[in-house]
Design an enzyme around this catalytic site. Structure first.
Site, PDB file in Angstrom:
ATOM      1  N   LYS A  91       2.273  -3.110   6.276  1.00 54.71           N
ATOM      2  CA  LYS A  91       2.566  -2.884   4.858  1.00 54.71           C
ATOM      3  C   LYS A  91       4.036  -2.492   4.646  1.00 54.71           C
ATOM      4  O   LYS A  91       4.620  -2.804   3.614  1.00 54.71           O
ATOM      5  CB  LYS A  91       1.611  -1.836   4.279  1.00 54.71           C
ATOM      6  CG  LYS A  91       0.144  -2.278   4.295  1.00 54.71           C
ATOM      7  CD  LYS A  91      -0.083  -3.507   3.426  1.00 54.71           C
ATOM      8  CE  LYS A  91      -1.511  -3.973   3.388  1.00 54.71           C
ATOM      9  NZ  LYS A  91      -1.734  -5.153   2.532  1.00 54.71           N
TER      10      LYS A  91
ATOM     11  N   TYR B 121      -1.695  -0.912  10.443  1.00 52.01           N
ATOM     12  CA  TYR B 121      -1.791  -1.246   9.018  1.00 52.01           C
ATOM     13  C   TYR B 121      -0.505  -0.823   8.309  1.00 52.01           C
ATOM     14  O   TYR B 121       0.100  -1.612   7.567  1.00 52.01           O
ATOM     15  CB  TYR B 121      -2.996  -0.530   8.422  1.00 52.01           C
ATOM     16  CG  TYR B 121      -3.208  -0.760   6.945  1.00 52.01           C
ATOM     17  CD1 TYR B 121      -3.705  -1.973   6.474  1.00 52.01           C
ATOM     18  CD2 TYR B 121      -2.932   0.239   6.015  1.00 52.01           C
ATOM     19  CE1 TYR B 121      -3.918  -2.180   5.115  1.00 52.01           C
ATOM     20  CE2 TYR B 121      -3.151   0.040   4.654  1.00 52.01           C
ATOM     21  CZ  TYR B 121      -3.639  -1.173   4.213  1.00 52.01           C
ATOM     22  OH  TYR B 121      -3.849  -1.378   2.875  1.00 52.01           O
TER      23      TYR B 121
ATOM     24  N   SER C 232       0.870  -1.182   0.000  1.00 44.28           N
ATOM     25  CA  SER C 232       0.000   0.000   0.000  1.00 44.28           C
ATOM     26  C   SER C 232       0.902   1.225   0.000  1.00 44.28           C
ATOM     27  O   SER C 232       2.094   1.120   0.320  1.00 44.28           O
ATOM     28  CB  SER C 232      -0.831  -0.026   1.284  1.00 44.28           C
ATOM     29  OG  SER C 232      -1.434   1.227   1.520  1.00 44.28           O
TER      30      SER C 232
ATOM     31  N   ALA D 143       2.376  -0.349   9.538  1.00 50.28           N
ATOM     32  CA  ALA D 143       3.499  -1.194   9.976  1.00 50.28           C
ATOM     33  C   ALA D 143       3.507  -2.504   9.196  1.00 50.28           C
ATOM     34  O   ALA D 143       4.557  -2.952   8.716  1.00 50.28           O
ATOM     35  CB  ALA D 143       3.387  -1.463  11.473  1.00 50.28           C
TER      36      ALA D 143
HETATM   37  N1  LIG Z   1      -8.800  -0.902  -0.885  1.00 51.28           N
HETATM   38  C1  LIG Z   1      -7.763  -0.084  -0.674  1.00 51.28           C
HETATM   39  O1  LIG Z   1      -7.935   1.150  -0.543  1.00 51.28           O
HETATM   40  C2  LIG Z   1      -6.375  -0.648  -0.612  1.00 51.28           C
HETATM   41  C3  LIG Z   1      -5.295   0.247  -0.721  1.00 51.28           C
HETATM   42  C4  LIG Z   1      -3.998  -0.248  -0.627  1.00 51.28           C
HETATM   43  C5  LIG Z   1      -3.784  -1.613  -0.446  1.00 51.28           C
HETATM   44  N2  LIG Z   1      -4.847  -2.461  -0.355  1.00 51.28           N
HETATM   45  C6  LIG Z   1      -4.566  -3.889  -0.109  1.00 51.28           C
HETATM   46  O2  LIG Z   1      -5.183  -4.682  -1.108  1.00 51.28           O
HETATM   47  C7  LIG Z   1      -5.495  -5.961  -0.569  1.00 51.28           C
HETATM   48  C8  LIG Z   1      -6.954  -6.296  -0.887  1.00 51.28           C
HETATM   49  O3  LIG Z   1      -7.771  -5.377  -0.198  1.00 51.28           O
HETATM   50  P1  LIG Z   1      -9.260  -5.007  -0.624  1.00 51.28           P
HETATM   51  O4  LIG Z   1      -9.328  -3.554  -0.586  1.00 51.28           O
HETATM   52  O5  LIG Z   1      -9.649  -5.759  -1.825  1.00 51.28           O
HETATM   53  O6  LIG Z   1     -10.045  -5.560   0.665  1.00 51.28           O
HETATM   54  P2  LIG Z   1     -11.431  -6.328   0.831  1.00 51.28           P
HETATM   55  O7  LIG Z   1     -12.414  -5.921  -0.193  1.00 51.28           O
HETATM   56  O8  LIG Z   1     -11.811  -6.205   2.274  1.00 51.28           O
HETATM   57  O9  LIG Z   1     -10.998  -7.836   0.542  1.00 51.28           O
HETATM   58  C9  LIG Z   1     -10.101  -8.474   1.416  1.00 51.28           C
HETATM   59  C10 LIG Z   1      -9.999  -9.932   1.034  1.00 51.28           C
HETATM   60  O10 LIG Z   1      -9.141 -10.572   2.001  1.00 51.28           O
HETATM   61  C11 LIG Z   1      -9.794 -11.735   2.497  1.00 51.28           C
HETATM   62  N3  LIG Z   1      -9.446 -12.032   3.872  1.00 51.28           N
HETATM   63  C12 LIG Z   1      -9.622 -11.238   4.957  1.00 51.28           C
HETATM   64  N4  LIG Z   1      -9.226 -11.884   6.068  1.00 51.28           N
HETATM   65  C13 LIG Z   1      -8.807 -13.113   5.662  1.00 51.28           C
HETATM   66  C14 LIG Z   1      -8.291 -14.245   6.347  1.00 51.28           C
HETATM   67  N5  LIG Z   1      -8.138 -14.249   7.685  1.00 51.28           N
HETATM   68  N6  LIG Z   1      -7.945 -15.335   5.646  1.00 51.28           N
HETATM   69  C15 LIG Z   1      -8.103 -15.348   4.287  1.00 51.28           C
HETATM   70  N7  LIG Z   1      -8.584 -14.304   3.577  1.00 51.28           N
HETATM   71  C16 LIG Z   1      -8.932 -13.212   4.267  1.00 51.28           C
HETATM   72  C17 LIG Z   1     -11.287 -11.397   2.384  1.00 51.28           C
HETATM   73  O11 LIG Z   1     -12.067 -12.579   2.251  1.00 51.28           O
HETATM   74  P3  LIG Z   1     -12.881 -13.332   3.420  1.00 51.28           P
HETATM   75  O12 LIG Z   1     -13.472 -12.302   4.299  1.00 51.28           O
HETATM   76  O13 LIG Z   1     -13.851 -14.152   2.644  1.00 51.28           O
HETATM   77  O14 LIG Z   1     -11.864 -14.181   4.108  1.00 51.28           O
HETATM   78  C18 LIG Z   1     -11.331 -10.630   1.073  1.00 51.28           C
HETATM   79  O15 LIG Z   1     -11.428 -11.526  -0.011  1.00 51.28           O
HETATM   80  C19 LIG Z   1      -5.195  -5.884   0.931  1.00 51.28           C
HETATM   81  O16 LIG Z   1      -3.960  -6.464   1.196  1.00 51.28           O
HETATM   82  C20 LIG Z   1      -5.167  -4.394   1.190  1.00 51.28           C
HETATM   83  O17 LIG Z   1      -4.396  -4.034   2.293  1.00 51.28           O
HETATM   84  C21 LIG Z   1      -6.130  -2.015  -0.432  1.00 51.28           C
END
Ligand SMILES: NC(=O)c1ccc[n+]([C@@H]2O[C@H](COP(=O)([O-])OP(=O)(O)OC[C@H]3O[C@@H](n4cnc5c(N)ncnc54)[C@H](OP(=O)(O)O)[C@@H]3O)[C@@H](O)[C@H]2O)c1
Length: 267
Positions: free
Chosen positions: A159, A155, A142, A157
């Protein structure tokens, strides 16, 4: 033939958001997709769409904060498809609280296990197989992996830890043919913001951001596919990300202000 045709690609956190969009973006290339997360129902419906678009799929229900489940995920992929070409460490979650407001410090450990250790464990067990195929490792960090962000201490930390781990691993893998790509997205419109853990350690239930102004998960996924195809070192998704790392060296106080405004301006 497209880059990922017949290639075996694991996407963790595929049930929602960026992971889901990435699976959908890859599917027309006819890969073999291993889709992992906890919500089996959502994985099942995603798999149906991916299959209809040309992919072969295996869904694996797993809580990846457990090291054994990470190991089993890789085993299941190998048992089914016999090879592994790419691992996308995408599963993650966030916090939204000032440090002094945290009621249970266990949240720092929870976020570290999910965002950092699950990626380390999956990568560790996948590595021997990826070396055989000269494969690809991808880690979703991120912009918060490169700078501090108020209300995101735990978070940020986790990342930052991903950058440290995967930048080191890339050097270790020089001459192996295995590439390591770190994705550093700016805000993306997904479920993550409403699922963010608040000061009581529970999901907020409502996004504190003005979601309509954020990049879509589909746009982010397209950039990830491009970065994977080109085996890039790092992929940013905004000018703020690209410029920020240089600006931080020259004017760190300015970057702090931009980070503060990014949180406050979008509430
Ligand atoms: N959205 C943003 O603004 C943003 C920005 C920078 C980086 N990111 C990074 O991008 C990645 C994806 O984020 P997103 O925004 O798509 O989030 P999201 O919509 O909340 O999706 C998160 C995914 O992670 C899975 N997950 C959560 N806890 C889990 C566990 N204990 N075991 C296995 N799977 C788990 C969830 O599935 P289940 O609940 O079904 O397990 C879901 O499929 C993350 O690493 C996030 O930090 C996001």
């Amino acid at each position: 033939m497209a880059t990922f045709t017949d290639q075996v690609v694991i996407v963790t956190g595929a049930s929602e958001g960026i992971g889901r969009a990435l699976a959908l973006a890859l599917a027309p290339q006819r890969p073999k997709l291993v889709l992992a997360a906890r919500n089996e129902e959502r994985l099942g419906s995603l798999a149906s769409v991916c299959n209809a678009n040309g992919a072969e799929t295996l869904i694996v229900r797993a809580d990846l904060t457990d090291e054994m489940r990470c190991r089993q995920l890789i085993q299941r992929a190998m048992e089914r498809f016999g090879r592994l070409d790419a691992l996308v460490n995408n599963a993650g979650g966030t916090l939204w609280t000032r440090v002094e407001d945290v009621q249970d410090t266990g949240v720092f450990e929870r976020i570290m296990r999910l965002n950092y250790l699950s990626s380390v464990w999956c990568t560790f067990y996948a590595l021997p197989h990826l070396k055989q195929t000269r494969g690809r490792i991808v880690a979703l960090s991120s912009l918060a992996g490169l700078t501090g962000v108020p209300t995101r201490s735990g978070y940020a930390a986790s990342k930052h830890a991903l950058f440290g781990f995967f930048d080191s691993l890339r050097i270790e893998l020089e001459n192996s043919g295995v590439s390591v790509t770190i994705i550093a997205p700016d805000f993306v419109r997904t479920e993550i913001h409403k699922r963010a853990l608040g000061s009581d350690g529970r999901p907020l239930g409502k996004s504190p951001l003005e979601e309509r102004r954020l990049m879509s998960a589909e746009e982010c996924a397209a950039l990830i596919v491009e970065a994977m195809e080109k085996r890039k070192r790092v992929q940013f998704t905004s000018w703020r990300g690209r410029a920020g790392r240089w600006l931080k060296l020259l004017a760190p106080g300015l970057i702090d202000r931009i980070a503060r405004n990014a949180i406050e301006a979008r509430r």
